[in-house]
Design a protein around this motif. Structure first.
Motif, PDB file in Angstrom:
ATOM      1  N   GLY A 217      29.950  44.774  18.784  1.00  0.00           N
ATOM      2  CA  GLY A 217      31.112  45.397  19.408  1.00  0.00           C
ATOM      3  C   GLY A 217      32.435  44.877  18.869  1.00  0.00           C
ATOM      4  N   GLU A 218      32.503  43.562  18.629  1.00  0.00           N
ATOM      5  CA  GLU A 218      33.713  42.942  18.091  1.00  0.00           C
ATOM      6  C   GLU A 218      33.327  41.915  17.035  1.00  0.00           C
ATOM      7  N   GLU A 219      34.212  41.750  16.040  1.00  0.00           N
ATOM      8  CA  GLU A 219      33.986  40.750  14.993  1.00  0.00           C
ATOM      9  C   GLU A 219      35.287  40.010  14.732  1.00  0.00           C
ATOM     10  N   TYR A 220      35.164  38.690  14.578  1.00  0.00           N
ATOM     11  CA  TYR A 220      36.341  37.845  14.354  1.00  0.00           C
ATOM     12  C   TYR A 220      36.113  37.007  13.084  1.00  0.00           C
ATOM     13  N   THR A 221      37.048  37.053  12.165  1.00  0.00           N
ATOM     14  CA  THR A 221      36.917  36.310  10.910  1.00  0.00           C
ATOM     15  C   THR A 221      37.792  35.053  10.891  1.00  0.00           C
ATOM     16  N   ARG A 222      38.432  34.770  12.001  1.00  0.00           N
ATOM     17  CA  ARG A 222      39.206  33.541  12.104  1.00  0.00           C
ATOM     18  C   ARG A 222      39.241  33.098  13.563  1.00  0.00           C
ATOM     19  N   ALA A 223      39.341  31.800  13.771  1.00  0.00           N
ATOM     20  CA  ALA A 223      39.461  31.276  15.126  1.00  0.00           C
ATOM     21  C   ALA A 223      40.835  31.607  15.690  1.00  0.00           C
ATOM     22  N   SER A 224      40.913  31.822  16.995  1.00  0.00           N
ATOM     23  CA  SER A 224      42.199  32.141  17.630  1.00  0.00           C
ATOM     24  C   SER A 224      43.149  30.954  17.586  1.00  0.00           C
ATOM     25  N   GLU A 225      42.604  29.741  17.765  1.00  0.00           N
ATOM     26  CA  GLU A 225      43.390  28.509  17.692  1.00  0.00           C
ATOM     27  C   GLU A 225      42.583  27.457  16.931  1.00  0.00           C
ATOM     28  N   SER A 226      43.258  26.667  16.160  1.00  0.00           N
ATOM     29  CA  SER A 226      42.592  25.550  15.492  1.00  0.00           C
ATOM     30  C   SER A 226      43.584  24.415  15.338  1.00  0.00           C
TER      31      SER A 226
ATOM     32  N   PHE B  54      30.145  28.692  11.254  1.00  0.00           N
ATOM     33  CA  PHE B  54      31.232  28.102  10.473  1.00  0.00           C
ATOM     34  C   PHE B  54      30.754  26.783   9.866  1.00  0.00           C
ATOM     35  N   ILE B  55      31.574  26.208   9.005  1.00  0.00           N
ATOM     36  CA  ILE B  55      31.220  24.966   8.317  1.00  0.00           C
ATOM     37  C   ILE B  55      32.217  23.865   8.652  1.00  0.00           C
ATOM     38  N   LEU B  56      31.679  22.675   8.895  1.00  0.00           N
ATOM     39  CA  LEU B  56      32.482  21.457   8.990  1.00  0.00           C
ATOM     40  C   LEU B  56      32.253  20.662   7.704  1.00  0.00           C
ATOM     41  N   GLN B  57      33.341  20.275   7.073  1.00  0.00           N
ATOM     42  CA  GLN B  57      33.259  19.563   5.790  1.00  0.00           C
ATOM     43  C   GLN B  57      33.571  18.084   5.988  1.00  0.00           C
TER      44      GLN B  57
ATOM     45  N   VAL C  15      23.697  13.883  -0.495  1.00  0.00           N
ATOM     46  CA  VAL C  15      25.094  13.859  -0.063  1.00  0.00           C
ATOM     47  C   VAL C  15      25.405  15.167   0.662  1.00  0.00           C
ATOM     48  N   VAL C  16      25.981  15.068   1.844  1.00  0.00           N
ATOM     49  CA  VAL C  16      26.265  16.246   2.659  1.00  0.00           C
ATOM     50  C   VAL C  16      27.574  16.886   2.197  1.00  0.00           C
ATOM     51  N   ASN C  17      27.473  18.113   1.661  1.00  0.00           N
ATOM     52  CA  ASN C  17      28.669  18.850   1.262  1.00  0.00           C
ATOM     53  C   ASN C  17      29.325  19.530   2.460  1.00  0.00           C
ATOM     54  N   GLY C  18      28.510  19.893   3.427  1.00  0.00           N
ATOM     55  CA  GLY C  18      29.021  20.566   4.616  1.00  0.00           C
ATOM     56  C   GLY C  18      27.954  20.626   5.686  1.00  0.00           C
ATOM     57  N   VAL C  19      28.395  20.787   6.926  1.00  0.00           N
ATOM     58  CA  VAL C  19      27.478  20.989   8.049  1.00  0.00           C
ATOM     59  C   VAL C  19      27.645  22.426   8.533  1.00  0.00           C
ATOM     60  N   LEU C  20      26.585  23.199   8.430  1.00  0.00           N
ATOM     61  CA  LEU C  20      26.601  24.585   8.889  1.00  0.00           C
ATOM     62  C   LEU C  20      26.342  24.588  10.397  1.00  0.00           C
ATOM     63  N   VAL C  21      27.321  25.060  11.158  1.00  0.00           N
ATOM     64  CA  VAL C  21      27.234  25.066  12.619  1.00  0.00           C
ATOM     65  C   VAL C  21      27.061  26.500  13.100  1.00  0.00           C
ATOM     66  N   GLY C  22      26.064  26.715  13.937  1.00  0.00           N
ATOM     67  CA  GLY C  22      25.845  28.016  14.555  1.00  0.00           C
ATOM     68  C   GLY C  22      25.862  27.878  16.068  1.00  0.00           C
TER      69      GLY C  22
ATOM     70  N   VAL D 138      36.443  24.246   7.997  1.00  0.00           N
ATOM     71  CA  VAL D 138      36.661  25.147   6.865  1.00  0.00           C
ATOM     72  C   VAL D 138      36.990  26.517   7.444  1.00  0.00           C
ATOM     73  N   SER D 139      38.271  26.848   7.484  1.00  0.00           N
ATOM     74  CA  SER D 139      38.725  28.013   8.244  1.00  0.00           C
ATOM     75  C   SER D 139      38.155  29.335   7.730  1.00  0.00           C
ATOM     76  N   ASP D 140      38.024  29.467   6.397  1.00  0.00           N
ATOM     77  CA  ASP D 140      37.536  30.744   5.879  1.00  0.00           C
ATOM     78  C   ASP D 140      36.004  30.879   5.955  1.00  0.00           C
ATOM     79  N   SER D 141      35.341  29.879   6.554  1.00  0.00           N
ATOM     80  CA  SER D 141      33.895  29.981   6.749  1.00  0.00           C
ATOM     81  C   SER D 141      33.563  30.613   8.103  1.00  0.00           C
ATOM     82  N   PHE D 142      34.567  30.829   8.946  1.00  0.00           N
ATOM     83  CA  PHE D 142      34.356  31.264  10.324  1.00  0.00           C
ATOM     84  C   PHE D 142      34.019  32.748  10.405  1.00  0.00           C
ATOM     85  N   LEU D 143      32.962  33.059  11.158  1.00  0.00           N
ATOM     86  CA  LEU D 143      32.631  34.448  11.483  1.00  0.00           C
ATOM     87  C   LEU D 143      31.962  34.456  12.854  1.00  0.00           C
TER      88      LEU D 143
END
Length: 268
Positions: free
Chosen positions: A168-177, A205-208, A109-116, A146-151
């Motif tokens: 150089g830059e790091e983002y822990t959330r998407a600008s728009e969702s 990030f993860i898609l659930q 059973v797929v709990n989540g899809v890890l997307v890179g 899953v918003s808090d999975s974003f990096l």
């Protein structure tokens, strides 16, 4: 003395039991842990240590299956006036999409899809470097973001030190969702007076799944990625358009786009 020896034996047994049952956390680095999960060395080498650590946290004690890669290249900076490149019809931009299933141990059973998503400009391209935009969309009836999975990280390196990539830059959330899509920015770093600079970036990030799906190949659905290069010197970045069904980019003049689709397969 006998009590001390007995206590020491008990402690040693506990340590050995932990190592045997939890080897990945006891002795493995994040890199080795992800290698054992099945990820390619080339892909892991392209990520920073922070992104590898983030991946390991997202996987947690689950099992990774069906790791798949989609690699594409594009001639994106068409107005760079590089006659040699134009004559050879060489690509100057590459983009990779990596997807893998995360399942509980012993379950399909797929709990989540890890997307890179990874991208890189080749040979110190492009000429104009400001802020570019990336959008990702998918079937909103099938997956939730899953918003808090974003990096996401933007990286650069100097040509005189080709092995050392700097975050150089790091983002822990998407600008728009919005349902079924996200949009975020990526910054390009310019050359110095004495050295040229290369640019790349990576996102995890993860898609659930919204309902039960299992590992398989009976069905497929698209995960679409669009990279928009801002070559407009008058505008630092393009805004995102959320008026439609998915997040888009408000492009004006002087923009180039690289789009790719990953076909995710699953069963029910």
């Amino acid at each position: 003395m006998k009590n001390i020896k007995s206590f020491a034996c008990i402690c040693l047994s506990i340590v050995l039991l932990f190592v045997i049952n939890f080897p990945c956390f006891a002795i493995q680095s994040d890199y080795d842990y992800l290698i054992n999960c099945g990820f390619d060395e080339d892909y892991l080498d392209s990520l920073s240590s922070d992104l590898r650590y983030h991946m390991r946290k997202l996987i947690d004690n689950n099992v990774v299956t069906s790791i798949d890669y989609k690699k594409s290249s594009f001639d994106l900076d068409k107005d760079d006036n590089d006659t040699t490149r134009a004559a050879l019809k060489e690509d100057d931009f590459i983009m990779d999409i990596v997807c893998s299933n995360i399942c509980s141990s012993g379950s399909n059973v797929v709990n989540g899809v890890l997307v890179g998503i990874s991208w890189e400009w080749l040979d110190s391209e492009p000429v104009i470097r400001q802020t570019d935009s990336i959008t990702v969309n998918w079937d909103s009836t099938l997956f939730d973001f899953v918003s808090d999975s974003f990096l996401s990280q933007d990286m650069y390196r100097f040509t005189y030190s080709p092995q050392e990539w700097i975050v150089g830059e790091e983002y822990t959330r998407a600008s728009e969702s919005m349902q079924g899509s996200i949009g975020y920015y990526t910054s390009l770093f310019g050359d110095t007076p004495t050295h040229s600079v290369s640019n790349k970036g990576a996102t995890i990030f993860i898609l659930q799944p919204r309902s039960k799906i299992v590992v398989g190949k009976d069905y497929n659905t698209s995960i679409n990625v669009n990279y928009v290069h801002n070559a407009n010197l008058l505008i630092p970045s393009f805004g995102f358009d959320t008026s439609g069904l998915t997040v888009g980019v408000d492009t004006l003049l002087f923009s180039e786009q690289a789009s790719d689709t990953y076909n995710y397969k699953y069963s029910k």
